[in-house]
Design a protein around this motif. Structure first.
Motif, PDB file in Angstrom:
ATOM      1  N   ILE A 112      -0.839   4.281   2.517  1.00 29.21           N
ATOM      2  CA  ILE A 112      -2.136   4.407   3.095  1.00 29.21           C
ATOM      3  C   ILE A 112      -1.793   2.984   3.814  1.00 29.21           C
ATOM      4  O   ILE A 112      -0.872   2.151   3.514  1.00 29.21           O
ATOM      5  CB  ILE A 112      -2.799   3.741   2.540  1.00 29.21           C
ATOM      6  CG1 ILE A 112      -3.328   2.352   0.901  1.00 29.21           C
ATOM      7  CG2 ILE A 112      -3.686   5.287   1.532  1.00 29.21           C
ATOM      8  CD1 ILE A 112      -4.860   2.705   0.971  1.00 29.21           C
ATOM      9  N   ILE A 163       1.793  12.070   1.767  1.00 27.82           N
ATOM     10  CA  ILE A 163       1.548  11.798   0.192  1.00 27.82           C
ATOM     11  C   ILE A 163       2.574  13.574  -0.024  1.00 27.82           C
ATOM     12  O   ILE A 163       1.917  14.572   0.476  1.00 27.82           O
ATOM     13  CB  ILE A 163       0.416  12.003  -0.620  1.00 27.82           C
ATOM     14  CG1 ILE A 163      -0.719  11.043  -0.291  1.00 27.82           C
ATOM     15  CG2 ILE A 163      -0.415  12.848  -1.717  1.00 27.82           C
ATOM     16  CD1 ILE A 163      -2.533  11.395   0.413  1.00 27.82           C
ATOM     17  N   TYR A 205      -9.026   3.057   6.576  1.00 27.55           N
ATOM     18  CA  TYR A 205      -7.607   2.943   6.505  1.00 27.55           C
ATOM     19  C   TYR A 205      -7.135   4.968   6.457  1.00 27.55           C
ATOM     20  O   TYR A 205      -8.362   5.564   6.197  1.00 27.55           O
ATOM     21  CB  TYR A 205      -7.621   2.668   4.884  1.00 27.55           C
ATOM     22  CG  TYR A 205      -7.595   1.369   4.948  1.00 27.55           C
ATOM     23  CD1 TYR A 205      -6.412   0.449   4.308  1.00 27.55           C
ATOM     24  CD2 TYR A 205      -8.507   0.526   4.807  1.00 27.55           C
ATOM     25  CE1 TYR A 205      -6.330  -1.039   3.781  1.00 27.55           C
ATOM     26  CE2 TYR A 205      -8.962  -0.447   4.638  1.00 27.55           C
ATOM     27  CZ  TYR A 205      -7.248  -1.200   4.039  1.00 27.55           C
ATOM     28  OH  TYR A 205      -7.959  -2.219   4.126  1.00 27.55           O
ATOM     29  N   LEU A 250       0.401  -1.376  -0.037  1.00 22.78           N
ATOM     30  CA  LEU A 250      -0.063   0.186   0.144  1.00 22.78           C
ATOM     31  C   LEU A 250       0.671   1.050  -0.411  1.00 22.78           C
ATOM     32  O   LEU A 250       0.048   2.241   0.642  1.00 22.78           O
ATOM     33  CB  LEU A 250      -1.187  -0.363   1.417  1.00 22.78           C
ATOM     34  CG  LEU A 250      -1.709  -1.521   0.843  1.00 22.78           C
ATOM     35  CD1 LEU A 250      -2.841  -1.074   2.278  1.00 22.78           C
ATOM     36  CD2 LEU A 250      -2.831  -1.675   0.012  1.00 22.78           C
ATOM     37  N   TYR A 297      -7.128  11.090   7.330  1.00 18.68           N
ATOM     38  CA  TYR A 297      -6.497  12.376   6.522  1.00 18.68           C
ATOM     39  C   TYR A 297      -6.047  12.957   7.425  1.00 18.68           C
ATOM     40  O   TYR A 297      -6.410  13.577   8.524  1.00 18.68           O
ATOM     41  CB  TYR A 297      -6.937  12.707   5.489  1.00 18.68           C
ATOM     42  CG  TYR A 297      -5.805  13.673   4.788  1.00 18.68           C
ATOM     43  CD1 TYR A 297      -5.927  13.622   3.633  1.00 18.68           C
ATOM     44  CD2 TYR A 297      -5.938  15.370   4.950  1.00 18.68           C
ATOM     45  CE1 TYR A 297      -4.353  14.600   2.796  1.00 18.68           C
ATOM     46  CE2 TYR A 297      -5.430  16.296   4.607  1.00 18.68           C
ATOM     47  CZ  TYR A 297      -4.416  15.391   3.109  1.00 18.68           C
ATOM     48  OH  TYR A 297      -3.829  16.342   2.504  1.00 18.68           O
ATOM     49  N   TRP A 332       3.404   3.448  -2.797  1.00 15.42           N
ATOM     50  CA  TRP A 332       3.470   3.663  -3.898  1.00 15.42           C
ATOM     51  C   TRP A 332       4.517   4.277  -4.288  1.00 15.42           C
ATOM     52  O   TRP A 332       4.320   5.706  -3.938  1.00 15.42           O
ATOM     53  CB  TRP A 332       1.983   4.167  -5.151  1.00 15.42           C
ATOM     54  CG  TRP A 332       1.124   3.056  -4.750  1.00 15.42           C
ATOM     55  CD1 TRP A 332       0.970   2.402  -5.992  1.00 15.42           C
ATOM     56  CD2 TRP A 332       0.146   3.151  -4.045  1.00 15.42           C
ATOM     57  NE1 TRP A 332       0.126   1.240  -5.384  1.00 15.42           N
ATOM     58  CE2 TRP A 332      -0.460   1.887  -4.597  1.00 15.42           C
ATOM     59  CE3 TRP A 332      -0.249   3.699  -2.645  1.00 15.42           C
ATOM     60  CZ2 TRP A 332      -1.525   1.379  -4.089  1.00 15.42           C
ATOM     61  CZ3 TRP A 332      -1.254   2.836  -1.810  1.00 15.42           C
ATOM     62  CH2 TRP A 332      -2.013   1.949  -2.247  1.00 15.42           C
ATOM     63  N   TYR A 363      -9.759   3.258  -4.419  1.00 16.26           N
ATOM     64  CA  TYR A 363      -9.250   2.552  -4.009  1.00 16.26           C
ATOM     65  C   TYR A 363      -9.723   1.851  -3.043  1.00 16.26           C
ATOM     66  O   TYR A 363     -10.465   0.378  -2.542  1.00 16.26           O
ATOM     67  CB  TYR A 363      -7.540   2.505  -3.952  1.00 16.26           C
ATOM     68  CG  TYR A 363      -6.966   0.725  -4.237  1.00 16.26           C
ATOM     69  CD1 TYR A 363      -6.943  -0.504  -4.765  1.00 16.26           C
ATOM     70  CD2 TYR A 363      -6.207   1.520  -2.623  1.00 16.26           C
ATOM     71  CE1 TYR A 363      -6.571  -1.576  -4.691  1.00 16.26           C
ATOM     72  CE2 TYR A 363      -4.902  -0.414  -2.978  1.00 16.26           C
ATOM     73  CZ  TYR A 363      -5.459  -1.054  -3.666  1.00 16.26           C
ATOM     74  OH  TYR A 363      -4.967  -2.634  -2.923  1.00 16.26           O
ATOM     75  N   CYS A 364      -9.467   2.745  -1.636  1.00 12.83           N
ATOM     76  CA  CYS A 364     -10.249   1.689  -0.725  1.00 12.83           C
ATOM     77  C   CYS A 364     -11.261   1.494  -0.940  1.00 12.83           C
ATOM     78  O   CYS A 364     -10.980   0.174   0.212  1.00 12.83           O
ATOM     79  CB  CYS A 364      -9.490   2.482   0.707  1.00 12.83           C
ATOM     80  SG  CYS A 364      -7.476   3.835   1.502  1.00 12.83           S
ATOM     81  N   LEU A 372      -6.952   7.449  -4.200  1.00 13.92           N
ATOM     82  CA  LEU A 372      -6.650   6.265  -3.072  1.00 13.92           C
ATOM     83  C   LEU A 372      -8.090   5.873  -2.004  1.00 13.92           C
ATOM     84  O   LEU A 372      -8.327   4.863  -1.721  1.00 13.92           O
ATOM     85  CB  LEU A 372      -5.429   7.221  -2.095  1.00 13.92           C
ATOM     86  CG  LEU A 372      -3.980   6.680  -2.302  1.00 13.92           C
ATOM     87  CD1 LEU A 372      -3.258   7.897  -1.391  1.00 13.92           C
ATOM     88  CD2 LEU A 372      -3.651   5.383  -2.931  1.00 13.92           C
ATOM     89  N   ILE A 389      -4.425  12.046  -6.894  1.00 17.14           N
ATOM     90  CA  ILE A 389      -3.284  10.644  -5.640  1.00 17.14           C
ATOM     91  C   ILE A 389      -5.304  10.361  -4.708  1.00 17.14           C
ATOM     92  O   ILE A 389      -5.159   9.914  -4.566  1.00 17.14           O
ATOM     93  CB  ILE A 389      -2.629  11.402  -5.291  1.00 17.14           C
ATOM     94  CG1 ILE A 389      -1.509  11.974  -6.552  1.00 17.14           C
ATOM     95  CG2 ILE A 389      -2.270  10.642  -4.189  1.00 17.14           C
ATOM     96  CD1 ILE A 389      -0.544  12.178  -5.988  1.00 17.14           C
ATOM     97  N   ALA A 429       3.041   8.276  -2.379  1.00 16.27           N
ATOM     98  CA  ALA A 429       2.390   8.215  -1.605  1.00 16.27           C
ATOM     99  C   ALA A 429       2.154   6.661  -1.147  1.00 16.27           C
ATOM    100  O   ALA A 429       2.418   5.676  -1.640  1.00 16.27           O
ATOM    101  CB  ALA A 429       1.031   8.117  -2.811  1.00 16.27           C
ATOM    102  N   ASP A 457      -4.001   7.512   5.578  1.00 16.11           N
ATOM    103  CA  ASP A 457      -2.782   7.874   4.509  1.00 16.11           C
ATOM    104  C   ASP A 457      -1.232   7.776   5.443  1.00 16.11           C
ATOM    105  O   ASP A 457      -1.151   8.258   6.993  1.00 16.11           O
ATOM    106  CB  ASP A 457      -3.625   9.306   4.075  1.00 16.11           C
ATOM    107  CG  ASP A 457      -2.649  10.687   4.344  1.00 16.11           C
ATOM    108  OD1 ASP A 457      -1.117  10.867   5.027  1.00 16.11           O
ATOM    109  OD2 ASP A 457      -3.305  11.213   5.640  1.00 16.11           O
TER     110      ASP A 457
END
Length: 228
Positions: free
Chosen positions: A119, A132, A127, A67, A166, A69, A154-155, A151, A147, A117, A129
């Protein structure tokens, strides 16, 4: 057993795994930039040699943490936009003479590494972060919002998350604006101490729930105020 890394693509960016040759772009675009490190829990990398070692650590970290990137800017219009991931070519690029292209050749066609980035799962369905950032030459282009939105998608849609957290330092006004532009709401703040230099700071927390994110998407509206 760790799951495979998800390659994420946005309008202008690709989130993928780093390879060693990315050290130079990361050093130039991000790791050597005091402006980028100002509100982060890392310090500027002072030399090419240290940047190379940092890239080795980054590659090792990404192998253990799917997780996390590296952020790449897509190649300019007219270039083939593919990436190498987990040791294999993605996208099936073919050279001018028709030969299959792979490895570093593909990497050179994709655009440069400009940031990172990440998570992490902090509770069932939740989830957060883990940081980032893009280099100062790439801010005010909407990349941060791309971004964060990717995310969130995706989450919520692939990992089944119910909530995304965040956080950013209180003095980081750009990150506050980014959170609001992506539909987050502020929840609380916490006093923290920077382990790098012992300085005190305030960390502001925001959150977004899947139902709010999906409702915004279904309405076709912007999930927050416009952001730089």
């Amino acid at each position: 057993m760790q799951s495979a890394r998800k390659r994420i693509e946005t309008e202008n960016l690709i989130l993928d795994t780093a390879v060693f040759s990315d050290w130079e772009a990361m050093y130039r675009n991000l790791w050597s930039q005091e402006e980028s490190a100002k509100y982060m829990r890392w310090r500027v990398t002072p030399s090419a040699e240290e940047a190379q070692e940092r890239m080795r650590r980054t590659i090792a970290w990404q192998k253990e943490h799917p997780l996390a990137w590296t952020v790449f800017r897509k190649a300019h219009k007219g270039s083939v936009c593919v990436r190498r991931s987990a040791g294999r070519a993605i996208g099936g690029a073919v050279g001018a003479a028709g030969e299959k292209m792979a490895g570093e050749t593909i990497r050179n066609m994709t655009g440069e590494a400009i940031g990172f980035a990440g998570i992490t799962k902090i509770a069932d369905g939740v989830y957060e972060d883990t940081g980032i950032a893009v280099g100062p030459a790439f801010v005010r282009r909407g990349y941060g919002k791309q971004i964060v939105t990717a995310l969130l998608e995706y989450c919520f849609w692939e990992l089944g998350a119910e909530r995304f957290v965040y956080s950013c330092r209180s003095l980081n006004l750009a990150s506050h604006a980014l959170a609001l532009s992506c539909g987050f709401r502020r929840t609380h703040s916490e006093a923290r101490t920077d382990p790098q230099n012992g300085s005190n700071y305030v960390l502001e927390f925001y959150e977004q729930r899947r139902e709010d994110f999906e409702q915004c998407r279904e309405s076709g509206g912007q999930c927050g105020e416009d952001s730089e």
